[in-house]
Design a protein around this motif. Structure first.
Motif, PDB file in Angstrom:
ATOM      1  N   UNK A   1       0.833  -1.211   0.000  1.00  0.00           N
ATOM      2  CA  UNK A   1       0.000   0.000   0.000  1.00  0.00           C
ATOM      3  C   UNK A   1       0.864   1.256   0.000  1.00  0.00           C
ATOM      4  N   UNK A   2       1.958   1.219   0.761  1.00  0.00           N
ATOM      5  CA  UNK A   2       2.849   2.375   0.842  1.00  0.00           C
ATOM      6  C   UNK A   2       3.450   2.687  -0.541  1.00  0.00           C
ATOM      7  N   UNK A   3       3.926   1.647  -1.222  1.00  0.00           N
ATOM      8  CA  UNK A   3       4.548   1.841  -2.531  1.00  0.00           C
ATOM      9  C   UNK A   3       3.514   2.291  -3.568  1.00  0.00           C
ATOM     10  N   UNK A   4       2.304   1.733  -3.504  1.00  0.00           N
ATOM     11  CA  UNK A   4       1.255   2.138  -4.456  1.00  0.00           C
ATOM     12  C   UNK A   4       0.913   3.614  -4.289  1.00  0.00           C
ATOM     13  N   UNK A   5       0.866   4.085  -3.054  1.00  0.00           N
ATOM     14  CA  UNK A   5       0.601   5.503  -2.831  1.00  0.00           C
ATOM     15  C   UNK A   5       1.743   6.370  -3.372  1.00  0.00           C
TER      16      UNK A   5
END
Length: 361
Positions: free
Chosen positions: A239-243
């Protein structure tokens, strides 16, 4: 770096003081018989030094090897056999040294004979072989009890110190991670990006809000335990990388891959993300192409994290990044002692993190 040096200095001083106390104790132990009035003769001194050396060797052999390597592993018969064998050697060596150095026990015996010129001979207590072997036997038993007590107390205070240090470090790390991972800067940019997406009525806006809520929920409610399922930690990183991808769009080349069955293992929460966050924090350049590569693999018991990010050598370094890396390495020392390997390299305008952790249960 300064924190690491100061820690080494503290450990050095602590070990130096420990060695000093041991020297003082054994010096008193060696000189104690002479305080009782035993004559200072060369053969007596040699015998005391020889026998005391064996007792000192027995002390450290029992406390540093027999107890931690044999007794604590449940091998009681082997431990007792080893102790009996060593005590037998000490007793035999004492008797042998007395004969070889021609040393007799110095005893104060009051004569019960009214006439000192009497020809009647009385047996000398010091000539009794049982008496000769009794004293070194009880000396060895005393050293055995002393070294066992020393080891038990040492293990107890060491475990208590590590537990308190880990608790304090965990509290500091939690505050540090809350400030560094969900920093106001990251939240501000993410919310701005979500706002821009919402103006264009793109479905990505709701997706970004959902991922951001997952991040906050995980950090607030899932990281209170000492360990979490590795699969949840990987989901958080996803989720962090997608954001981050939504924020930088095509400005940054991001390669992110995972490999392994992450549901079978557990890991300390928020342990991997600082390295990834550090790559986005210091690997983004607005003047030239930026590249970030992240690979997470799990093979058997070994978890591997490799992060590569471009960086500008001419860019002013942020002092907080060095402190963050020192803190995470300290946390690794506490959580996975002798079970991890961390390599940090910067070469050809590329910063590389190579971390391997043994996640055995």
């Amino acid at each position: 770096m300064n924190n690491s040096i100061s820690m080494k200095e503290v450990l050095f001083k602590r070990n130096y003081f420990k060695i000093f106390l041991h020297i003082i104790w054994w010096t008193i132990f060696i000189l104690y018989p002479f305080f009782l009035g035993i004559p200072v003769q060369e053969n007596i001194l040699l015998k005391i030094l020889f026998n005391t050396s064996l007792l000192i060797l027995f002390f450290y052999l029992n406390s540093d090897f027999l107890i931690p390597k044999i007794l604590t592993k449940g091998r009681i018969v082997l431990y007792l056999s080893s102790v009996f064998f060593i005590i037998s050697i000490i007793v035999s060596a004492d008797v042998f040294s007395s004969r070889y150095l021609n040393v007799h026990e110095v005893t104060k015996i009051k004569s019960t004979r009214p006439d000192k010129t009497s020809r009647k001979q009385y047996p000398r207590p010091q000539d009794n072989p049982i008496r000769k072997s009794t004293r070194p036997f009880f000396s060895a038993i005393f050293i055995l009890a002393l070294s066992t007590s020393y080891r038990l107390l040492y293990d107890y205070f060491t475990s208590e110190r590590k537990r308190n240090e880990l608790e304090n470090q965990t509290l500091v790390s939690e505050l540090s991670f809350l400030k560094s991972q969900v920093s106001p800067h990251f939240l501000f940019n993410t919310l701005n990006n979500i706002y821009s997406l919402s103006l264009s009525n793109t479905p990505k806006a709701s997706e970004a809000i959902l991922k951001l809520s997952h991040l906050l929920r995980y950090m607030l409610y899932e990281t209170n335990e000492t360990s979490v399922n590795l699969d949840k930690e990987i989901d958080y990183i996803n989720d962090y990388i997608e954001l981050q991808k939504m924020r930088f769009s095509n400005e940054v080349t991001i390669e992110y891959n995972t490999n392994g069955n992450f549901q079978t293992k557990e890991i300390a929460p928020m342990l991997l993300i600082p390295f990834i966050e550090n790559a986005f924090k210091h690997g983004i350049s607005y003047s030239k192409k930026s590249v970030i590569k992240i690979l997470i693999e799990l093979k058997d018991q070994e978890l591997s994290l490799k992060v590569e990010n471009s960086f500008d050598k001419n860019k002013e370094k942020d002092s907080s990044s060095g402190i963050g890396l020192v803190n995470i390495q300290r946390r690794l020392d506490l959580l996975y002692p002798l079970r991890y390997n961390l390599k940090l390299n910067d070469q050809n305008e590329l910063f590389i993190v190579d971390l391997k952790i043994n996640l055995r249960s």
